[in-house]
Structure formats: structure tokens, C-alpha cells
Design a protein around this motif. Structure first.
Motif, mmCIF file in Angstrom:
data_model
loop_
_atom_site.group_PDB
_atom_site.id
_atom_site.type_symbol
_atom_site.label_atom_id
_atom_site.label_comp_id
_atom_site.label_asym_id
_atom_site.label_seq_id
_atom_site.Cartn_x
_atom_site.Cartn_y
_atom_site.Cartn_z
ATOM 1 N N THR A 165 6.697 20.910 110.377
ATOM 2 C CA THR A 165 7.213 21.820 111.412
ATOM 3 C C THR A 165 8.695 21.559 111.663
ATOM 4 O O THR A 165 9.490 22.496 111.808
ATOM 5 N N LEU A 166 9.084 20.282 111.693
ATOM 6 C CA LEU A 166 10.504 19.961 111.849
ATOM 7 C C LEU A 166 11.314 20.450 110.649
ATOM 8 O O LEU A 166 12.460 20.898 110.802
ATOM 9 N N GLY A 168 -0.864 15.512 113.986
ATOM 10 C CA GLY A 168 -0.669 14.530 112.923
ATOM 11 C C GLY A 168 0.759 14.529 112.420
ATOM 12 O O GLY A 168 1.505 15.505 112.578
ATOM 13 N N GLN A 169 1.149 13.407 111.790
ATOM 14 C CA GLN A 169 2.532 13.240 111.376
ATOM 15 C C GLN A 169 2.957 14.242 110.309
ATOM 16 O O GLN A 169 4.068 14.774 110.347
ATOM 17 N N ASP A 170 2.087 14.515 109.346
ATOM 18 C CA ASP A 170 2.462 15.439 108.270
ATOM 19 C C ASP A 170 2.786 16.817 108.813
ATOM 20 O O ASP A 170 3.792 17.432 108.428
ATOM 21 N N ARG A 188 5.948 7.071 117.628
ATOM 22 C CA ARG A 188 5.913 5.774 116.942
ATOM 23 C C ARG A 188 7.199 5.582 116.128
ATOM 24 O O ARG A 188 7.860 6.575 115.773
ATOM 25 N N PRO A 189 7.547 4.331 115.821
ATOM 26 C CA PRO A 189 8.780 4.120 115.043
ATOM 27 C C PRO A 189 8.847 4.936 113.757
ATOM 28 O O PRO A 189 9.900 5.499 113.431
ATOM 29 N N SER A 190 7.750 5.046 113.036
ATOM 30 C CA SER A 190 7.777 5.826 111.792
ATOM 31 C C SER A 190 7.982 7.310 112.076
ATOM 32 O O SER A 190 8.608 8.022 111.275
ATOM 33 N N VAL A 236 2.268 25.095 115.125
ATOM 34 C CA VAL A 236 2.581 24.654 113.757
ATOM 35 C C VAL A 236 2.861 25.852 112.846
ATOM 36 O O VAL A 236 2.793 25.736 111.621
ATOM 37 N N TYR A 237 3.235 26.980 113.455
ATOM 38 C CA TYR A 237 3.429 28.221 112.701
ATOM 39 C C TYR A 237 4.919 28.489 112.485
ATOM 40 O O TYR A 237 5.659 28.756 113.441
#
Length: 375
Positions: A229-230, A222-224, A250-252, A192-193
Motif C-alpha cells: 500500500t505504501l 500484515g506487513q506485506d 515495529r522496528p522492521s 488496501v485498495y
């Protein structure tokens, strides 16, 4: 022969509508790839998978090299013929499964030595052997051999892991046998860096690949954290090559990642959930084991073309699950793969028509509403 290529057809913000051309056909993106780990999408016939709209499936190097063996698959005509899937196939490199499934493993700078989770037999995977196995399987898209950085990991641990993966990525590229219609994807690592993700992306672009994957996410961050990161990683990847977010989700997760420029996805969630009585609908996840469905004559989801919804009631699906009839997991797996393919088709249309933001908002609002109440 068809040249492996990516065609960008439309954009809406960062979201992209495209098409990947491979030796075994085209893949419309954004695309979701059902996971066919051991040469089969569990509980599904190949024609049933295709009927949902899926154009590509994923196979697994680790599982197939152990059983039935890549050489045997090659002798029998390759994985497409072996599993009767004429469309494109992507194979992952085997690295993740070695780390997560092998009984004993020892990693060094050259590769990984491990014991099979089946019988304890000893095996070794290196970038070179992973490329050869994936070639024998006849994968349209081969993944570079990498180490999936665990979560959590310190900056130092993620840095060491990423740099090893980058050395392996170069060796994967050198060992890959180029053929018309076949492509090799590099995998961005770095936890996540942001600085490590940037270093990884730069290293991969210098090597040069037909596509780029973002790995090491959906592993507990986690999603956040995944989305942030994206946010820093996807803009670093070339716009004229496909982008693949591995193991999501997941869809979300998928909708959010598409909005950040991702084109391709895979995840065991729709098939695994189908085998455990969980169904994905536009209004969230439904547990068919719950007693509230036992007298419900309505379909699982209105307007869904899958046989679970078209031909059967919630009450019948509930009965199959409670009776442990194999038809229950088969029908729910079909429904879940259909639900994911319907989502991807909706995303493609929304991007092409410039209404991605509205589509995402409406999908989130529907999911927030929850399942329809019993009659």
C-alpha cells in the motif's frame, strides 16, 4: 515566529533525511514520536523522554477532551506548559479512539456522537470541534478529523469511508486557524485498495495541507499488505511536505516504511511493551519475565545509554518484573523509547551517508540472529 516548513536534507533511493520546522522547535526526520496519550508518556518524566533523543511527542484529542478537558488545558497555558514538554507536539484528531473506545457511538455525515468510556457522558466530535480542541491544546501539528477504515473492509466499504474522510478533511482545513509554526496534516485513507488510495491522495492535494499522513494501516492487514500500500501511496504525496505513517510500528515496519519515503512515525508499542516486560533490542524482542535472565549479570543491551542498560543487569530487571516493582516498567519503557530513538538516529545517518540499504540489511540480519544466549 517560525514558519511551518519541511527541509529535505538528503535522499538515498526513496528514503529521506529531513527536518520539520515548527513553532516549538525542529524535528529531525525520519522521526519516531513517543505516544503521550493523556498528556504524559506513560512511566516517563518529560526530561527522560527528551534524554532519549525524542524531539516531538503525540497527544490525544479524544482522551484530553474528556479529561481534563481542552478548555482547562488552554486556561493552564496549553499542553506544552501543562505537561512540561517544551518541544513540538502532534495531536491526533480523536476519530480512531471514538471508533475503538467509546461505549456507544453514532456516526453521521456531520460527525460522531458518542459516550465517554470513563463515565458514559455524551459528547460529539465534528471536524470543526476537533480543530478547535487541537487549537486549545496548542498542538504544533493538528491532524484532520477522519474515520479510520477498519480491516478487513470491502472495496465498497473502504470507498464510502474514504470519501467521508475526504469531506471531513476539507471541513478540517476550513476550520483550522492558521498560525506561524503550526501545521495541519491531511490523512490518506482507502484501505488496501490502490485506486482508493490514489483518489484520496488526489483529493487531499487539491485541498492542500502542511503535511500528509497515511492512515488506516497497521490495523491487521500484515506487513506485506502495508508495504504494498505504501509502494503505491507514498509516490503520490508531494516531495516537499512531511509524510507520516500513523500507528506504526515495529522496528522492521519502520525501516521498511522509511525505505518507501515515510518521514514520521508513532506507536504505543515501545511504551506498552515496556509495561509488560518486553524489551526491544537490535537482536529482537526480549521477555524479561523469562527465568533465563534471573542469574544473568550482563546488561540488557551492550552500548545502550539508557539507565536500564547502563546501571542494571538483566537479573535485576527480571527481579523487578517478577516482584511487580514499578521501577521495572519504568526502566524498560525508557529502554524501549531509547532503542527506537537510536534506530531513528541510525536511519538518519545512514540516509545522509548513502548507506540506507546496507543499514536495513544489517538490522534485519541482527534481528534474525535473536537474543544473546545466557551465560
Amino acid at each position: 515566529m517560525t514558519e511551518f516548513s519541511f527541509e529535505l536534507l538528503a535522499t538515498d533511493g526513496a528514503a529521506r533525511r529531513g527536518r520539520v520546522h515548527t513553532a516549538h522547535g525542529a524535528i529531525d526526520t525520519p522521526a519516531f514520536m513517543p505516544v503521550g496519550t493523556a498528556g504524559t508518556v506513560k512511566a516517563m518524566m518529560p526530561a527522560s523522554v527528551a534524554a532519549t533523543g525524542a524531539q516531538i511527542v503525540l497527544g490525544n484529542t479524544y482522551h484530553l477532551m474528556l479529561r481534563p478537558g481542552a478548555e482547562r488545558v488552554a486556561r493552564l497555558g496549553g499542553l506544552h506548559k501543562f505537561m512540561n514538554w517544551p518541544g513540538p507536539i502532534l495531536t491526533d484528531s480523536g476519530g480512531f479512539q471514538v471508533m475503538s473506545l467509546a461505549k456507544l457511538r453514532k456516526m453521521d455525515a456531520d460527525g460522531v456522537t458518542f459516550q465517554s468510556h470513563h463515565d458514559g457522558s455524551k459528547h460529539r466530535l465534528t471536524p470543526e470541534s476537533s480543530m478547535e480542541i487541537q487549537r486549545l491544546l496548542d498542538a504544533d501539528i493538528t491532524m484532520a478529523f477522519d474515520e479510520c477504515t477498519p480491516f478487513p473492509a470491502t472495496h465498497g466499504q473502504a470507498e464510502e469511508s474514504m470519501r467521508l474522510s475526504m469531506r471531513w478533511a476539507r471541513r478540517s482545513k476550513e476550520a483550522f486557524v492558521a498560525r506561524d509554526g503550526y501545521g495541519l496534516f491531511g490523512i490518506v485513507q482507502g484501505g488496501v485498495y490502490p485506486d482508493l488510495r490514489a483518489e484520496s491522495a488526489k483529493a487531499l492535494l487539491e485541498i492542500g495541507f502542511e503535511g500528509y499522513a497515511v492512515g488506516g494501516l497497521a490495523v491487521g492487514e500484515g506487513q506485506d499488505a502495508m508495504f504494498s500500500t505504501l509502494d503505491v501511496t507514498t509516490p503520490l504525496l508531494p516531495g516537499d511536505k512531511p509524510r507520516y505513517l500513523m500507528g506504526v510500528g515495529r522496528p522492521s515496519d519502520i525501516i521498511g516504511a522509511v525505505g518507501r519515503g515515510i518521514d514520521m512515525f508513532d506507536c504505543v508499542m515501545p511504551t506498552r511493551s515496556g509495561r509488560t516486560a518486553q524489551a526491544f533490542t537490535r537482536r529482537g524482542t526480549v521477555n524479561l519475565r523469562n527465568a533465563r535472565h534471573q542469574d544473568d549479570p550482563r546488561p540488557l543491551e551492550e552500548d545502550c545509554p539508557c539507565p536500564a542498560c547502563r546501571d542494571h543487569s538483566r537479573a535485576y530487571l527480571h527481579h523487578l518484573i517478577r516482584s511487580e516493582e514499578i521501577l521495572g516498567p519504568m526502566l524498560l519503557t525508557w529502554h524501549n523509547i531509547q532503542a527506537y530513538q537510536t534506530l531513528m538516529a541510525g536511519l538518519r545517518s545512514a540516509i545522509a551517508e548513502g548507506r540506507f540499504t546496507r543499514f536495513a540489511a544489517e538490522a534485519a540480519a541482527l534481528e534474525e540472529m535473536g537474543d544473546i544466549p545466557p551465560p
